[in-house]
Design an enzyme around this catalytic site. Structure first.
Site, PDB file in Angstrom:
ATOM      1  N   THR A   1      56.749  39.211  20.049  1.00  0.00           N
ATOM      2  CA  THR A   1      56.719  40.534  20.641  1.00  0.00           C
ATOM      3  C   THR A   1      55.665  41.253  20.397  1.00  0.00           C
ATOM      4  O   THR A   1      54.591  41.476  19.407  1.00  0.00           O
ATOM      5  CB  THR A   1      57.717  41.215  19.620  1.00  0.00           C
ATOM      6  OG1 THR A   1      58.915  40.623  19.951  1.00  0.00           O
ATOM      7  CG2 THR A   1      58.409  42.710  20.623  1.00  0.00           C
TER       8      THR A   1
ATOM      9  N   ARG B   1      69.327  33.006  25.539  1.00  0.00           N
ATOM     10  CA  ARG B   1      69.408  33.906  24.449  1.00  0.00           C
ATOM     11  C   ARG B   1      68.409  35.129  24.821  1.00  0.00           C
ATOM     12  O   ARG B   1      67.646  35.036  25.286  1.00  0.00           O
ATOM     13  CB  ARG B   1      68.810  32.908  23.236  1.00  0.00           C
ATOM     14  CG  ARG B   1      68.639  33.906  22.200  1.00  0.00           C
ATOM     15  CD  ARG B   1      67.229  34.455  21.990  1.00  0.00           C
ATOM     16  NE  ARG B   1      66.917  34.846  20.529  1.00  0.00           N
ATOM     17  CZ  ARG B   1      65.973  35.711  20.222  1.00  0.00           C
ATOM     18  NH1 ARG B   1      64.808  36.196  21.106  1.00  0.00           N
ATOM     19  NH2 ARG B   1      65.866  36.365  19.144  1.00  0.00           N
TER      20      ARG B   1
ATOM     21  N   GLY C   1      67.004  38.683  22.474  1.00  0.00           N
ATOM     22  CA  GLY C   1      66.857  39.114  21.110  1.00  0.00           C
ATOM     23  C   GLY C   1      66.851  40.551  21.103  1.00  0.00           C
ATOM     24  O   GLY C   1      67.647  41.387  21.923  1.00  0.00           O
TER      25      GLY C   1
ATOM     26  N   THR D   1      59.307  44.195  15.573  1.00  0.00           N
ATOM     27  CA  THR D   1      58.901  42.805  16.107  1.00  0.00           C
ATOM     28  C   THR D   1      59.333  42.153  14.886  1.00  0.00           C
ATOM     29  O   THR D   1      59.351  42.373  13.666  1.00  0.00           O
ATOM     30  CB  THR D   1      57.530  42.525  16.228  1.00  0.00           C
ATOM     31  OG1 THR D   1      57.150  41.315  16.081  1.00  0.00           O
ATOM     32  CG2 THR D   1      56.330  43.325  15.180  1.00  0.00           C
ATOM     33  N   GLY D   2      60.009  40.701  15.156  1.00  0.00           N
ATOM     34  CA  GLY D   2      60.400  39.816  14.051  1.00  0.00           C
ATOM     35  C   GLY D   2      61.412  38.998  14.775  1.00  0.00           C
ATOM     36  O   GLY D   2      61.892  38.964  15.975  1.00  0.00           O
TER      37      GLY D   2
END
Ligand code: GLY
Length: 280
Positions: free
Chosen positions: A142, A170, A172, A192-193
């Site tokens: 990201t 999928r 996020g 982000t992550g």
């Protein structure tokens, strides 16, 4: 002023070098937008567009592949109490501008899949064919930017290819307001992550709540929100009071910060805070 990040994760050294160069250019472009009289929204969208176009990050042209070898993108923007987001985009690499189009030109917040792709095609947006995914990219995550303009308006933008090897379909945290990005009255942030953990915690909304409702200092609010996520994460934020903060629980997160006077680039290491009070 503007702050940007290139994704929290396990960066390879050679990737970080390239990322840091692009990040510097991204905030320079953002600050130029602001100096030209552009809005905070213009600044974050242009900064994130440059990062998407570069192929140096897990977003836009550099996005990682899913388990079937396909690429799909998610992005979100927010400002002035409005948000726009797209998910599972395959028609363009410029997902952040598509998210802006959702915010400005539709009465929706989130468009996904075919609907988002139709909007991209109807706008003549550049196709995703030029994607240059690499095998190592995708353990990073990201890109995002947050800006404050001369009228005291905040904006936040994020864009991602998601996580490497994700199941097709999928989505996020990045296109989810409060999770991937958020703009409140006095503070804006993006994260982000690992999206699955971020979606269950909403660190961006949490940062705003801690700062605005509970009076927690910005660096502490950012750190607490990031640490509440039970997986590697990173958060960057700006306040209208001129505070900038960043924190990550991942191995590395490259960040850059720019004002009219200075451009600063840093690679934040795990559990290290960045904070600064910037001249407005
Ligand atoms: N943080 C981006 C994702 O998990 O999709």
């Amino acid at each position: 002023m503007i702050i940007a990040h290139g994704g929290a994760g396990r960066w390879e050294h050679y990737e970080l070098k390239e990322a840091v160069k692009v990040l510097r250019r991204a905030v320079e472009i953002g600050v130029n937008e602001l100096l030209k009289g552009g809005s905070a929204l213009d600044a974050v969208v242009e900064a994130v567009t440059l990062m998407e176009a570069s192929g140096a990050f897990n977003a836009g042209r550099g996005a990682c592949k899913d388990s079937s070898g396909g690429v799909s993108l998610d992005a979100g923007v927010m400002w002035m109490e409005r948000a726009g987001a797209v998910a599972h985009v395959k028609a363009t690499w410029n997902a952040v501008k598509l998210a802006r189009a959702v915010m400005e030109d539709t009465h929706h917040v989130l468009l996904v899949g075919d609907g988002a792709d139709s909007l991209a095609k109807s706008r003549g947006m550049p196709p995703l064919e030029h994607c240059q995914s690499t095998s190592s990219r995708g353990v990073v995550d990201t890109v995002g930017a947050v800006a404050l303009d001369s009228q005291g308006r905040l904006a936040s933008a994020v864009s991602t290819g998601g996580i490497r090897g994700k199941m097709p379909g999928r989505v996020g945290d990045s296109p989810i307001p409060g999770a991937g990005f958020w703009v409140a009255k006095r503070v804006a942030s993006c994260s982000t992550g690992v999206g699955e953990a971020i979606m269950m915690t909403h660190p961006c909304r949490m940062t705003s709540m801690l700062y605005e409702a509970f009076g927690v200092d910005l660096p502490i609010a950012v750190k607490a929100s990031c640490e509440a996520v039970k997986a590697p994460c990173g958060v960057i934020a700006l306040s209208i009071e001129g505070g900038a903060a960043a924190y990550t629980t991942a191995d590395y997160m490259p960040i850059s910060v720019a004002t009219e006077e200075v451009v600063e680039v840093q690679v934040l290491e795990k559990k290290c805070s960045y904070s600064k009070r910037l001249a407005k």
